[in-house]
Design an enzyme around this catalytic site. Structure first.
Site, short mmCIF file in Angstrom:
data_model
loop_
_atom_site.label_atom_id
_atom_site.label_comp_id
_atom_site.label_asym_id
_atom_site.label_seq_id
_atom_site.Cartn_x
_atom_site.Cartn_y
_atom_site.Cartn_z
N ASN A 146 0.87 -1.17 0.00
CA ASN A 146 0.00 0.00 0.00
C ASN A 146 0.91 1.22 0.00
O ASN A 146 1.51 1.54 1.02
CB ASN A 146 -0.90 -0.02 1.24
CG ASN A 146 -1.74 1.24 1.37
OD1 ASN A 146 -1.74 2.08 0.47
ND2 ASN A 146 -2.44 1.38 2.48
N TRP A 147 1.01 1.83 -1.16
CA TRP A 147 1.93 2.96 -1.28
C TRP A 147 1.37 4.23 -0.64
O TRP A 147 2.07 5.24 -0.57
CB TRP A 147 2.26 3.20 -2.76
CG TRP A 147 3.41 2.36 -3.24
CD1 TRP A 147 4.03 1.36 -2.56
CD2 TRP A 147 4.07 2.48 -4.50
NE1 TRP A 147 5.04 0.83 -3.32
CE2 TRP A 147 5.09 1.49 -4.52
CE3 TRP A 147 3.93 3.28 -5.63
CZ2 TRP A 147 5.95 1.32 -5.61
CZ3 TRP A 147 4.77 3.10 -6.72
CH2 TRP A 147 5.77 2.13 -6.70
N LYS A 148 0.10 4.20 -0.24
CA LYS A 148 -0.52 5.39 0.35
C LYS A 148 -0.27 6.59 -0.56
O LYS A 148 -0.28 6.43 -1.78
CB LYS A 148 -0.02 5.59 1.79
CG LYS A 148 -0.20 4.30 2.61
CD LYS A 148 0.00 4.45 4.08
CE LYS A 148 -0.22 3.10 4.76
NZ LYS A 148 -0.15 3.15 6.22
N HIS A 170 -9.59 1.26 4.80
CA HIS A 170 -8.32 1.43 5.51
C HIS A 170 -8.56 2.34 6.71
O HIS A 170 -9.34 3.29 6.63
CB HIS A 170 -7.26 2.02 4.58
CG HIS A 170 -5.89 1.93 5.17
ND1 HIS A 170 -5.45 2.82 6.13
CD2 HIS A 170 -4.89 1.04 4.98
CE1 HIS A 170 -4.22 2.48 6.49
NE2 HIS A 170 -3.86 1.40 5.81
N GLU A 177 -6.92 4.66 7.88
CA GLU A 177 -6.65 6.08 7.63
C GLU A 177 -7.86 6.76 6.98
O GLU A 177 -8.17 7.90 7.27
CB GLU A 177 -5.38 6.22 6.76
CG GLU A 177 -4.13 5.90 7.59
CD GLU A 177 -2.95 5.36 6.80
OE1 GLU A 177 -2.96 5.46 5.55
OE2 GLU A 177 -2.03 4.83 7.44
N GLU A 179 -5.55 -5.16 10.14
CA GLU A 179 -4.55 -4.13 10.39
C GLU A 179 -4.85 -3.44 11.72
O GLU A 179 -5.65 -2.49 11.77
CB GLU A 179 -4.59 -3.07 9.28
CG GLU A 179 -4.26 -3.60 7.91
CD GLU A 179 -3.62 -2.53 7.03
OE1 GLU A 179 -2.58 -2.83 6.45
OE2 GLU A 179 -4.12 -1.40 6.97
N GLY A 234 2.36 2.03 10.82
CA GLY A 234 3.31 3.13 10.74
C GLY A 234 4.00 3.45 12.05
O GLY A 234 4.66 4.48 12.17
N SER A 262 3.22 -2.46 10.23
CA SER A 262 4.67 -2.56 10.45
C SER A 262 5.24 -3.93 10.07
O SER A 262 6.19 -4.39 10.70
CB SER A 262 5.03 -2.18 11.88
OG SER A 262 4.62 -0.86 12.17
N GLY A 265 2.81 -1.22 4.20
CA GLY A 265 2.94 0.20 3.92
C GLY A 265 4.39 0.59 3.68
O GLY A 265 4.93 0.38 2.59
#
Ligand code: 13P
Length: 259
Positions: free
Chosen positions: A13-15, A99, A101, A171, A177, A217, A238
């Site tokens: 997931n490159w965000k 997600h 976020e 997740e 992160g 992570s 990520g």
């Protein structure tokens, strides 16, 4: 992993990272590091504007392209939104939904997540449905009830044929992160619970076949231990997916069983 019954999937997931000009060099650096024998499906979920470039660059390395969000609406006056039809049209095969976020910064509800997953399925795109508890919920002993609620809500109204295209990613929010990974046992416990929920709704065979990923992570160092767990069928990665060498090491860790 249980490679007899289900696919192992390593998804990055490159965000909101990377430019179009970064993609080719990334894949060129990654390609020679990949294992010669394929031991998993590999996906990179990139910002929607990067999808065509990722599809072009990823083809030879057999990396499928996904994106990171989709609109609940079919089409029309929704400025800034991207529909499932448009995602399918550019050739993305996967799309992350729910997600944490997006739940946190865009107020996405479980209803939205369910709607988004269904829209993707209508267009043949596989949703990667994210669920996970906060640190407060974990500390209050609410992890399993929260996961239960999120999984059931996300899958509401999706039939067995739809489920076959779905991927679920566990997740834990506190692990994203933060460098604080769930232990393999903690991750396995929740991924196993997710499989039991799927079993309750759809029966034994669909539960045995669905790929359940861990994210939070996951990195080159801890991937092998997490992937050795029977109910963890891959990772949603990520930070480490932005580094070709680390991402390749995680992909290679899916081959550990076969060595
Ligand atoms: P990190 O691997 O950077 O913790 O991110 C995980 C994640 O959010 C993947 O969707």
């Amino acid at each position: 992993m249980n490679t007899k019954y289900r696919k192992t999937i390593i998804a990055g997931n490159w965000k909101m990272n990377m430019l179009v000009s970064d993609i080719k060099p990334f894949i060129e650096e990654l390609k020679p590091l990949l294992p010669k024998v394929k031991t998993c499906d590999t996906v990179l979920c990139v910002p929607a504007v990067n999808v065509p470039a990722m599809i072009r660059a990823g083809k030879e390395a057999k990396i499928a392209c996904g994106t990171q969000d989709v609109s609940c609406h079919d089409k029309g006056a929704y400025t800034g939104e991207i529909s499932a039809a448009q995602i399918a049209d550019v050739g993305a095969k996967f799309c992350i939904v729910g997600h944490s976020e997006r739940r946190a910064y865009h107020n996405e509800t479980d209803l939205d997540v369910n709607c988004k997953a269904k829209k993707l399925l209508e267009h043949g795109v596989s949703p990667i449905i994210c669920v996970g508890e906060s640190l407060e919920q974990r500390e209050a002993g609410l992890t399993m009830s929260h996961i239960n609620y999120q999984v059931r809500a996300a899958l509401a109204g999706i039939d067995a044929a739809g489920l076959r295209r779905c991927v679920i990613a566990y997740e834990p929010i506190w692990a994203i992160g933060t460098g604080k990974t769930a232990t393999a046992e903690q991750a396995e416990e929740v991924c196993g619970e997710i499989r039991s929920i799927v079993r309750e709704i759809y029966g034994a065979r669909p539960a045995r076949s669905i790929s359940i990923l861990y994210g939070g992570s996951m990195n080159a160092k801890n991937a092998a231990e997490l992937l050795a767990m029977p109910d963890i069928d891959g990772g949603l990665i990520g930070g480490a997916s932005l580094k070709p060498a680390d991402f390749a090491t995680i992909i290679a860790a899916t081959g550990a069983e076969n060595e």
